[in-house]
Structure formats: structure tokens, C-alpha cells
Scaffold this active site. Structure first.
Site, PDB file in Angstrom:
ATOM      1  N   TYR A   1       0.993  -1.186  -0.024  1.00 45.30           N
ATOM      2  CA  TYR A   1      -0.017   0.081  -0.037  1.00 45.30           C
ATOM      3  C   TYR A   1       0.794   1.317   0.181  1.00 45.30           C
ATOM      4  CZ  TYR A   1      -3.206   3.765   1.509  1.00 45.30           C
ATOM      5  OH  TYR A   1      -3.824   4.799   1.466  1.00 45.30           O
TER       6      TYR A   1
ATOM      7  N   GLU B   1      -3.282   7.708  -3.898  1.00 49.13           N
ATOM      8  CA  GLU B   1      -3.161   6.466  -3.249  1.00 49.13           C
ATOM      9  C   GLU B   1      -3.259   5.458  -4.290  1.00 49.13           C
ATOM     10  OE1 GLU B   1      -6.026   4.588   0.130  1.00 49.13           O
ATOM     11  OE2 GLU B   1      -6.884   4.272  -1.882  1.00 49.13           O
TER      12      GLU B   1
END
Length: 395
Positions: free
Chosen positions: A117, A205
Site C-alpha cells: 500500500y 493512493e
């Protein structure tokens, strides 16, 4: 302002950030053609909406259909595209109403060795941007933060320099990277930090960020939102805006220079100032009511803006009463009342209207309201206003 994954990846590509090859499709035939053009043994068919959780999401019309699927043939692409296009995808971020899928992104499959992530956000505590990483790629970062906070790394970086090389290498080592993967990570992390700064992002993101079998980093996903207050510096971004993904009332308000957010209650709120709006909503809740919206007309509201504000509020069929809470500072209270009365005539009211005024020329403004002959309930202070507007719902 949010954009679609395929748009974010195009911007990534232009910034030198590695992304898989992909083609957008707005029809089933275009999806099949994209598969054939990519000429890969495996592709990913991705629904494009402004919401996360698409892979775990399901369509209202086809409960067995996921929002992101793998396909190994033109026929599989066609079957999935037929179910996805024009259907309503419900994810953890859309709510039960879901969002209609009008575009698909057909993307090459990759040899994935590991998922991570990676995100960049503004951290108010750090006083600037911060890069966040985790070994738990593919999971909602909120879940990781709650269940395994020790698996989250964060590194603040300067808006002037971006993430520096030593910071990027430190993060790579903490993630267990070795060899050439560290060099790829250093370049990738630094490029993403510069992308975040140069484009005035509020959030960037990548979930997941993948390490391929060859040890290279590739953005398998991309979610980007920009700071609305900085869009004047990026006129080209206007073309990226998808109005079908936005609330029509919020678009209408934005065009009129108003700040509007729809809520779930039944008391419409018209105020001037964001802090005053929050206080107004808090007091409505405190006295047993539910605000239907956040609507800020700003410090220099004119007749046209006030009129448009009323139109937007009253267009919501859930609104059963309206509270106007104005503090006249730069804008005098009597000027506000003049605009209010003109707007009242133009729009027409079928629900109770409570008005609380304070500030410059307030006494003259209250006299104007009292002598107007309009069915308007005056309030002396904010508590009085909140109590009166809530009481109208039970009378």
C-alpha cells in the site's frame, strides 16, 4: 475534485511513474477490441467510478458480478462487460445507492510477486504532506490502521524538495526490499511525492502497489483527488471532471459560487461562513433535529446567490423546514434581508422558514423582516433559532 483510475494513471505515466498498459472502453465492443489490442493472455476488467472497494463491490442488477475481474479470453471480457456497463456498482464507499458504471478500463495482467500500500496525504499534525506505506497491499488502509497499526510506515516530506533519496531508501529497507528493487523504490517514491506536490493533490493512493517478478514497482491502482482551492492553477484538469459522478445539487451550487453538501436530515441550513454552518448543524442536532445540508453562501452573498441557495435547498424533497443563520460582518444584515425577501418572492416557500440575524445593522434588518408581511419566524439567537426550527416539525 476526484478523477477516475484511468485518468490518474495517464497523469502518472506522464510523470514517469510506471503503470500497466490499459485501454478505456465505454461499450461492450470497445472492451473486446481493447482485449484484442492488448494481446495479453490475461487482462483485468475494471469498473470506473469515483469510489474505492470496487474489487469487493457487487452490482445491484447482477449480485454475482464483481466490479473488478480477471479475463483470459475475448468472450470472458464480453460477458463481464455486458453485466458491468450500465449497471449499478455498490461498494463500501458508495453506500447502498451505488454508482452506475459507464466506463471500463481493460488493463494488462502482471506477474505479481508482492503487493504493498502506498499513499500521500496532507497531515495536519506534521504540518505538511506525508507518505504512508504498508506491507498490507490490497486491504483498506483504515482496516490495517485499526487492526495492525505496526504495519504502517509514514514519512513526512517537504513541499519544496519532495521525498529525499535517503528517506525513500529508508522506507524501502523497512519494507524488506533488496537489490535493484530498492533502487526502483527510491525513484518511484520520490516521483510520486513530486506528483503529489506539483499537482496540488489532497490525496494520492496506490492500492495495491505491486512488485513484479522482475523486482520492479508498478502502480496497479491509482486514486487521485485534487485540492479544489488550487484548481485555478491547473486549467487542464477541467477536462478530467466527470459530472455524472457528482451530486447534481453540489454541481449547481458550485456553479453559483456556493459551498453545498447534502446530508440525510430534513432541516435545510443557509448560513454565511463554514464555522457558523458547523455550529448551526451542531445546535440543530443538539435540540433533536437533523440537518439536511451544509450550505455556505459566503461573506458577500447577493440576491442571485441567495435565490439559488433557496432553490437548491427546497429542491430536496426531504426538507421540511429551513433555518437561515446570518452573521452580518462585511455584508450588512439589512442587505442580507433585502436579498432574502427578494429570493423569498422568486422561489416561493411551502415549508416553515426561521431566520436568525446578528451583526451590522441588525436592528434595521429585524424591522424589515417584521414589516415584510411574509410568513417568516424570527429568532433572537442561535439556540432560539435551532429550537424554533425543530419545533416547526412537530407543530
Amino acid at each position: 475534485m476526484k478523477i477516475h483510475e484511468y485518468q490518474a494513471k495517464q497523469l502518472f505515466r506522464e510523470a514517469g511513474i510506471p503503470v500497466p498498459e490499459g485501454i478505456i472502453a465505454k461499450t461492450v465492443d470497445e472492451a473486446v477490441a481493447a482485449f484484442e489490442k492488448l494481446d495479453r493472455p490475461l487482462v483485468v476488467v475494471k469498473s470506473q467510478i469515483h469510489a474505492g472497494g470496487r474489487g469487493k463491490g457487487r452490482f445491484k442488477e447482477h449480485p454475482e458480478q464483481a466490479g473488478v475481474v480477471l479475463a483470459r479470453s475475448a468472450e470472458e471480457v464480453r460477458e463481464n462487460a455486458e453485466r458491468m456497463l450500465g449497471s449499478t456498482l455498490v461498494t463500501i464507499q458508495t453506500g447502498e445507492e451505488g454508482k452506475q458504471v459507464n466506463t471500463l478500463f481493460i488493463e494488462q495482467g502482471l506477474d505479481i510477486a508482492k503487493e504493498l500500500y502506498l499513499g500521500c496525504v496532507i497531515d495536519r499534525e506534521a504540518g505538511g504532506p506525508v507518505m504512508i506505506l504498508s506491507t498490507e497491499g490490497g486491504m483498506e488502509i483504515e482496516v490495517v490502521a485499526e487492526e495492525s497499526p505496526e504495519k504502517i510506515l509514514s514519512e513526512p516530506f517537504s513541499i519544496h524538495t519532495g521525498l529525499l533519496g535517503f528517506q525513500a531508501r529508508k522506507l524501502a529497507f523497512k519494507l524488506g526490499m533488496e537489490g535493484k528493487t530498492v533502487r526502483h523504490a527510491e525513484k518511484f517514491f520520490c516521483q510520486l511525492s513530486r506528483f503529489f506536490i506539483d499537482n496540488d493533490c489532497s490525496m494520492t493512493e496506490i492500492n495495491p502497489l505491486v512488485i513484479t517478478g522482475e523486482g520492479e514497482l508498478v502502480a496497479l491502482d491509482a486514486k487521485v483527488s485534487f485540492d479544489d482551492n488550487a484548481l485555478f492553477r491547473h486549467k487542464a484538469f477541467d477536462e478530467l471532471r466527470d459530472l455524472t459522478e457528482e451530486d447534481p445539487a453540489e454541481v449547481q451550487a458550485g456553479d453559483a459560487g456556493l459551498s453545498y453538501v447534502k446530508l440525510d436530515g430534513n432541516i435545510g441550513c443557509l448560513v454565511n461562513g463554514a464555522g457558523l454552518a458547523m455550529s448551526t448543524m451542531d445546535l440543530i442536532k443538539h435540540h433533536g433535529g437533523e440537518p439536511a445540508n451544509f450550505l455556505d453562501v459566503g461573506g458577500g452573498a447577493n440576491v442571485d446567490q441567495v435565490t439559488e441557495a433557496f432553490r437548491i435547498i427546497l429542491a430536496d424533497e426531504n426538507v421540511k423546514a429551513v433555518l437561515v443563520n446570518i452573521f452580518g460582518g462585511i455584508m450588512k444584515c439589512d442587505t442580507i434581508v433585502t436579498a432574502l425577501l427578494e429570493a423569498y418572492e422568486k422561489v416561493g416557500f411551502t415549508v416553515p422558514l426561521v431566520v436568525r440575524l446578528e451583526g451590522t445593522n441588525v436592528e434595521a434588518a429585524r424591522t424589515m423582516l417584521a414589516e415584510s408581511g411574509r410568513d417568516i419566524i424570527s429568532a433572537t439567537d442561535l439556540t432560539d433559532a435551532a429550537q424554533k426550527v425543530v419545533a416547526t416539525l412537530s407543530s
